[in-house]
Scaffold this active site. Sequence first.
Site, PDB file in Angstrom:
ATOM      1  N   LYS A 209      20.065  34.581  81.562  1.00 26.08           N
ATOM      2  CA  LYS A 209      19.878  35.048  82.935  1.00 26.08           C
ATOM      3  C   LYS A 209      20.888  34.369  83.860  1.00 26.08           C
ATOM      4  O   LYS A 209      21.584  35.001  84.623  1.00 26.08           O
ATOM      5  CB  LYS A 209      18.452  34.727  83.360  1.00 26.08           C
ATOM      6  N   GLU A 215      23.415  25.150  76.272  1.00 22.16           N
ATOM      7  CA  GLU A 215      23.388  25.480  74.839  1.00 22.16           C
ATOM      8  C   GLU A 215      24.042  26.831  74.584  1.00 22.16           C
ATOM      9  O   GLU A 215      24.863  26.984  73.671  1.00 22.16           O
ATOM     10  CB  GLU A 215      21.938  25.518  74.328  1.00 22.16           C
ATOM     11  N   GLY A 267      12.193  34.299  82.780  1.00 20.00           N
ATOM     12  CA  GLY A 267      12.697  34.224  81.403  1.00 20.00           C
ATOM     13  C   GLY A 267      11.623  34.388  80.340  1.00 20.00           C
ATOM     14  O   GLY A 267      11.728  35.228  79.444  1.00 20.00           O
ATOM     15  N   ARG A 268      10.544  33.607  80.446  1.00 22.80           N
ATOM     16  CA  ARG A 268       9.528  33.637  79.384  1.00 22.80           C
ATOM     17  C   ARG A 268       8.661  34.889  79.429  1.00 22.80           C
ATOM     18  O   ARG A 268       7.845  35.118  78.555  1.00 22.80           O
ATOM     19  CB  ARG A 268       8.677  32.369  79.448  1.00 22.80           C
ATOM     20  N   GLU A 354       5.203  26.232  79.566  1.00 21.87           N
ATOM     21  CA  GLU A 354       6.152  26.214  80.680  1.00 21.87           C
ATOM     22  C   GLU A 354       5.496  26.805  81.941  1.00 21.87           C
ATOM     23  O   GLU A 354       5.812  26.426  83.056  1.00 21.87           O
ATOM     24  CB  GLU A 354       7.434  26.978  80.317  1.00 21.87           C
ATOM     25  N   HIS A 385      -3.727  24.291  54.607  1.00 24.78           N
ATOM     26  CA  HIS A 385      -3.249  23.320  53.630  1.00 24.78           C
ATOM     27  C   HIS A 385      -2.353  22.276  54.277  1.00 24.78           C
ATOM     28  O   HIS A 385      -1.701  21.502  53.578  1.00 24.78           O
ATOM     29  CB  HIS A 385      -2.506  24.043  52.505  1.00 24.78           C
ATOM     30  N   LYS A 500      17.814  17.893  82.036  1.00 27.94           N
ATOM     31  CA  LYS A 500      19.132  18.547  82.089  1.00 27.94           C
ATOM     32  C   LYS A 500      20.107  17.721  82.926  1.00 27.94           C
ATOM     33  O   LYS A 500      21.280  17.578  82.582  1.00 27.94           O
ATOM     34  CB  LYS A 500      19.006  19.939  82.719  1.00 27.94           C
TER      35      LYS A 500
END
Length: 540
Positions: A209, A215, A267-268, A354, A385, A500
């Site tokens: 966005k 990254e 975003g999410r 978030e 397990h 950040k």
Amino acid sequence: MVQTRFNDRKAFQNLNRLSKNLNEDKFHLKHMIQDKKRLENFSLKFDGFFYDFSKQRIDDRVMEELLNLARQAEAKKKFSQMVSGEIVNITENRAALHTAARGFIPDPANLTDMDVLSEINRVNSQIKEFSAKIHNSQIRSDSGKPFTDAVVIGIGGSYLGCEFVYTALKHCIEPKIKLHFLSNVDIDNFGQVIKTINPETCLWIVISKSYTTTETMANLKQVLLFLKNNKLDPSSHLVTVTAKGSPGDDPANKVLDSFHMFDFIGGRYSVTSAVGGLPLSLAFGFDIFTRFLKGCHAMDLHAVNAPEKQNIPLISALISIWNSNFLHYPAQAIIPYCSALSKLAPHVQQLYMESLGKGVTFDGNLIDYKTGIIIFGEPGTNAQHSFFQLAHQGSPFPVEFIGVVTPVYNKDQAGSNGVYNHQELWANMIAQAKALAMGKDDDNKAKYFTGNRPSSTLVINNLTPESIGMLLAFYEARTVYEGFILGINPFDQFGVELGKILASQIRDHIKQKNTDETYTFDSFDPATKFYLDTLFNGSL
Ligand SMILES: O=P(O)(O)OC[C@H]1O[C@H](O)[C@H](O)[C@@H](O)[C@@H]1O
């Protein structure tokens, strides 16, 4: 306007009182679940989506007070305001219109400052046309070959939801274009991805966005070098999904195409925008993406219109609040008994934590009650397990089981015990919820189970684009409802900023050291200096 704080509400006080009574033996789940009407009274079904909360530590009085809590917080009104485009993300002065991405605005005439639906339709038409051209080979690679693979470069909300939906749908629909995901700045992520693709037939989709995320930008740099080394032109191999006017919005046509995402979709919450729309349409076709949107839309309508008592996302938000704020469970596990849903928990981790991991109220006051809890999960039976020992005998946490009635693979055969694999899977899912609730007495205390451990069970009929859409929109609506009831903003994420900023300071020093070998990290605290020295020494 000053709001009543969540923990000053009358219903909060009543719930607090009710939670104290729960220690009486008659409220142990092993007794409560024997009630013949319990499942009927504490479950909801809507359009092939079943939510069973009968194994939660609630009774009628608790449920009634929880509903009062939602009413006192005006949760449904706030949800309607959200879908109508009001500024509900107040710290960022934005609407939160992810529901509009599935064509849902009750009264578009009220939207004055932006033409939301026409912008969404414009981008969707662009996606439809572009993906069709890739599929019928009208658009080909630099060397004239049809594309076979696409790598999604993005992180957080620009990655997790898309990976969840792709992983779920590829079980039932053969992808036309195979997707791969490059999210981490870890160079080994890049190294692995390029091993699995043929550079000549691979499309790279940069999703960001802001188009400034470190990254994603670092990975883009690697990809551009990779294309150059393979003598391939980015204008034939790279597309971007980004905000209008961001550095990646490409009017100069340096890339093959650019698709817009909007600041009114966080975003999410963005899987149903171009963020998921482009890669998923490339993978399965635009018609499948549309079916997925229809599933989301059906759940959106339910979330807005169903009365409180029948509203599945709202009820599940209330149960979550009950478990965290009144019964003090610190976490919740999401356990789908379905491998296709293996990426659901990572997506909901971001969506939920978030959105709800907040320290201030809507009106900016510090909070003294629980907001978001920890979400984690793995598919069952695998989880049984690994960490279920702790679920049964260690510190308790609520579990959300998810079952799919019919598997995709239709050649399941009964084993020598006369049971099909899929039946075995369900036997385990049912048994785990029962074991958590019932517990077991034993003279040997090592084999004693307290029981009374809450769980919900969510069931869908099968894996289809529609049912995956419903599941996605269910978690979105539940998260938003929980935020509204808790009195916090579920749409901002200032908590990710501090790290950040510190990374950027450290990066500046690394850059200096890269150009001047004699540069030292002495200005840092001892631990930071130690790690940076180790990185440059190449060994401990
Ligand atoms: O889409 P982008 O601008 O690259 O952002 C990607 C992600 O990074 C940020 O750090 C946020 O925590 C996420 O909410 C966001 O989805």
